[in-house]
Design an enzyme around this catalytic site. Structure first.
Site, mmCIF file in Angstrom:
data_model
loop_
_atom_site.group_PDB
_atom_site.id
_atom_site.type_symbol
_atom_site.label_atom_id
_atom_site.label_comp_id
_atom_site.label_asym_id
_atom_site.label_seq_id
_atom_site.Cartn_x
_atom_site.Cartn_y
_atom_site.Cartn_z
ATOM 1 N N SER A 34 0.865 -1.174 0.000
ATOM 2 C CA SER A 34 0.000 0.000 0.000
ATOM 3 C C SER A 34 0.899 1.222 0.000
ATOM 4 O O SER A 34 2.095 1.113 0.294
ATOM 5 C CB SER A 34 -0.869 -0.022 1.259
ATOM 6 N N HIS A 77 -1.788 1.724 -13.445
ATOM 7 C CA HIS A 77 -1.484 0.356 -13.878
ATOM 8 C C HIS A 77 -0.140 0.249 -14.591
ATOM 9 O O HIS A 77 0.625 -0.679 -14.336
ATOM 10 C CB HIS A 77 -2.602 -0.175 -14.788
ATOM 11 N N LYS A 95 -8.507 -4.530 -14.823
ATOM 12 C CA LYS A 95 -8.951 -3.873 -16.040
ATOM 13 C C LYS A 95 -9.247 -2.404 -15.767
ATOM 14 O O LYS A 95 -9.595 -2.081 -14.622
ATOM 15 C CB LYS A 95 -10.177 -4.578 -16.645
ATOM 16 N N ARG A 163 -12.890 7.801 -7.199
ATOM 17 C CA ARG A 163 -12.129 7.288 -8.341
ATOM 18 C C ARG A 163 -12.903 7.402 -9.656
ATOM 19 O O ARG A 163 -12.344 7.825 -10.674
ATOM 20 C CB ARG A 163 -11.774 5.818 -8.049
ATOM 21 N N ASP A 176 -14.219 2.090 -16.856
ATOM 22 C CA ASP A 176 -14.557 1.259 -15.710
ATOM 23 C C ASP A 176 -15.596 0.192 -16.047
ATOM 24 O O ASP A 176 -15.458 -0.971 -15.646
ATOM 25 C CB ASP A 176 -15.088 2.141 -14.577
HETATM 26 N N1 LIG Z 1 -12.836 -6.924 -11.716
HETATM 27 C C1 LIG Z 1 -13.800 -6.177 -11.228
HETATM 28 O O1 LIG Z 1 -14.952 -6.567 -11.128
HETATM 29 C C2 LIG Z 1 -13.445 -4.805 -10.715
HETATM 30 C C3 LIG Z 1 -14.300 -4.168 -9.829
HETATM 31 C C4 LIG Z 1 -13.922 -2.929 -9.316
HETATM 32 C C5 LIG Z 1 -12.745 -2.342 -9.743
HETATM 33 N N2 LIG Z 1 -11.942 -2.983 -10.631
HETATM 34 C C6 LIG Z 1 -10.674 -2.379 -11.067
HETATM 35 O O2 LIG Z 1 -9.778 -2.475 -9.975
HETATM 36 C C7 LIG Z 1 -8.952 -1.308 -9.864
HETATM 37 C C8 LIG Z 1 -9.117 -0.731 -8.459
HETATM 38 O O3 LIG Z 1 -10.474 -0.409 -8.248
HETATM 39 P P1 LIG Z 1 -11.116 -0.342 -6.765
HETATM 40 O O4 LIG Z 1 -12.564 -0.148 -6.964
HETATM 41 O O5 LIG Z 1 -10.610 -1.442 -5.945
HETATM 42 O O6 LIG Z 1 -10.480 1.051 -6.277
HETATM 43 P P2 LIG Z 1 -10.211 1.513 -4.777
HETATM 44 O O7 LIG Z 1 -11.175 0.872 -3.844
HETATM 45 O O8 LIG Z 1 -10.132 3.003 -4.839
HETATM 46 O O9 LIG Z 1 -8.776 0.909 -4.451
HETATM 47 C C9 LIG Z 1 -7.648 1.272 -5.195
HETATM 48 C C10 LIG Z 1 -6.437 1.146 -4.306
HETATM 49 O O10 LIG Z 1 -5.312 1.601 -5.065
HETATM 50 C C11 LIG Z 1 -4.402 2.248 -4.200
HETATM 51 N N3 LIG Z 1 -3.914 3.474 -4.852
HETATM 52 C C12 LIG Z 1 -2.683 3.655 -5.304
HETATM 53 N N4 LIG Z 1 -2.546 4.870 -5.826
HETATM 54 C C13 LIG Z 1 -3.713 5.490 -5.690
HETATM 55 C C14 LIG Z 1 -4.182 6.790 -6.010
HETATM 56 N N5 LIG Z 1 -3.394 7.694 -6.605
HETATM 57 N N6 LIG Z 1 -5.456 7.087 -5.723
HETATM 58 C C15 LIG Z 1 -6.270 6.190 -5.162
HETATM 59 N N7 LIG Z 1 -5.873 4.924 -4.815
HETATM 60 C C16 LIG Z 1 -4.598 4.594 -5.073
HETATM 61 C C17 LIG Z 1 -5.112 2.558 -2.914
HETATM 62 O O11 LIG Z 1 -4.447 1.848 -1.903
HETATM 63 P P3 LIG Z 1 -3.319 2.557 -1.017
HETATM 64 O O12 LIG Z 1 -3.673 4.019 -0.952
HETATM 65 O O13 LIG Z 1 -3.476 1.854 0.282
HETATM 66 O O14 LIG Z 1 -2.026 2.317 -1.701
HETATM 67 C C18 LIG Z 1 -6.521 1.999 -3.077
HETATM 68 O O15 LIG Z 1 -6.952 1.254 -1.977
HETATM 69 C C19 LIG Z 1 -9.403 -0.381 -10.993
HETATM 70 O O16 LIG Z 1 -8.521 -0.529 -12.069
HETATM 71 C C20 LIG Z 1 -10.781 -0.897 -11.390
HETATM 72 O O17 LIG Z 1 -11.099 -0.698 -12.761
HETATM 73 C C21 LIG Z 1 -12.275 -4.203 -11.106
#
Ligand SMILES: NC(=O)c1ccc[n+]([C@@H]2O[C@H](COP(=O)([O-])OP(=O)(O)OC[C@H]3O[C@@H](n4cnc5c(N)ncnc54)[C@H](OP(=O)(O)O)[C@@H]3O)[C@@H](O)[C@H]2O)c1
Length: 324
Positions: A34, A77, A95, A163, A176
């Protein structure tokens, strides 16, 4: 062998991923990274993961990690994946693979140079319903598929800090959500040769509504839609010369398919227990066990091509990311 996973970005999807991993026999999450030590600790405590890093580089240096799941926002990414690829780790990257096709190609080139596995985490492709869809199409159940329609949208409150609404993080409905209709289109009809798109850019600069018509060689078409400000049906239909296939909500992870022809509809059940993210994990393990460096089910060429389709749609609707 049992694979040792690291998680980069302990956010929403990474929590689901950890749940899914509990149902996988031949792999474990052994480390998490993280930007903050306390968030790494919180994830480690919650999911019983011993090694926690308060920066992303620490995970790259961990010699006892085989594969990194990159679960950061899309704007990160490319840098995060390159960090781990260049450290010799296999990467499963959420993705969309990257913000644009140029970055996606850079990641693919780096993975080839390092000789490591790389896959975009389009989990849909490995679910029982999508496997069944592949069989139905290959068996000619609906004749020749000519038309794909798919939509994916939720009503999300506008929050410039979130986000989805943050242009700098690669927000917007297209990258997204719209990527799922697009990947269904390319799965069924291959790459388009013409794209016509329109969209609505909201106050924070990201697309809140988008629709695109894709024309594919051989006079085949798809219509893809995504939205952040309205709930959509989140379904898909594939029309062929002898019938149609319906993917019920959510079209990226249905648990059954409808197959229709001449006023009849057959339901093909494709249920699964637990979190469906585990099927993509099993695919990564299968590929690695067979010495593959990419998955035939979600090839790197297709991921780069999908990024290119999203680039074309973005250019037409005026969605530009910083650093594009
Ligand atoms: N496969 C699916 O069904 C699915 C569903 C939702 C999302 N996704 C994908 O997964 C990825 C993450 O989505 P999420 O919904 O999990 O997002 P999220 O809840 O905001 O989590 C993203 C994580 O990335 C880290 N991070 C690193 N740099 C960051 C920045 N500049 N701003 C914000 N966070 C940052 C943060 O952790 P730290 O701050 O602790 O480092 C945060 O917890 C995206 O690419 C999204 O398209 C896929």
């Amino acid at each position: 062998m049992s694979f040792r996973w690291g998680v980069a970005g302990p956010g929403g999807i990474a929590a689901r991923f950890a749940d899914a991993m509990t149902t996988v026999d031949d792999g474990d999450i052994v480390a998490v990274a993280s930007r903050s030590a306390s968030r790494a600790d919180a994830y480690g405590d919650r999911f019983g993961i011993a090694r926690r890093y308060g920066d992303y580089a620490g995970l790259a240096e961990d010699r006892d990690v085989d594969i990194v799941y990159v679960a950061t926002p899309q704007s990160r990414h490319v840098d995060d994946a390159l960090l781990y690829i260049e450290a010799g780790k296999h990467v499963l990257c959420e993705k969309p693979l990257a913000l644009n096709a140029r970055q996606a190609q850079q990641m693919v080139d780096a993975a080839h140079a390092a000789g490591v596995f790389l896959m975009e985490a389009i989990w849909s492709r490995f679910l029982p319903s999508y496997v069944a869809l592949g069989h139905l199409l290959a068996d000619g159940r609906i004749g020749e598929p000519l038309f794909v329609e798919a939509d994916f949208g939720f009503r999300t409150a506008v929050d410039p800090a979130a986000r989805h609404f943050d242009l700098a993080l690669g927000g917007g409905g297209l990258l997204d959500l719209g990527i799922y209709p697009v990947q269904l289109s390319t799965l069924v009809l291959g790459l388009p040769d013409r794209i016509s798109a329109d969209g609505v850019i909201g106050a924070t600069g990201v697309d809140e509504q988008v629709a695109a018509v894709l024309h594919h060689p051989g006079d085949r078409m798809s219509v893809v839609k995504a939205a952040l400000r309205v709930p959509m049906a989140c379904t898909a239909r594939i029309a062929g010369t002898d019938g149609w296939i319906g993917l019920p909500a959510f079209m990226h992870c249905p648990t059954w398919l409808d197959v229709g022809a001449l006023g009849t509809v057959d339901r093909i059940d494709a249920p699964y227990e637990g979190d469906g993210l585990r099927f993509e994990v099993l695919e990564v393990h299968r590929c690695l066990n067979e010495g593959l460096r990419e998955s035939p089910g979600m090839s790197l060429a297709e991921s780069v091509a999908i990024a290119g389709i999203l680039d074309t749609i973005r250019a037409q609707i005026g969605l530009v990311f910083p650093g594009d």
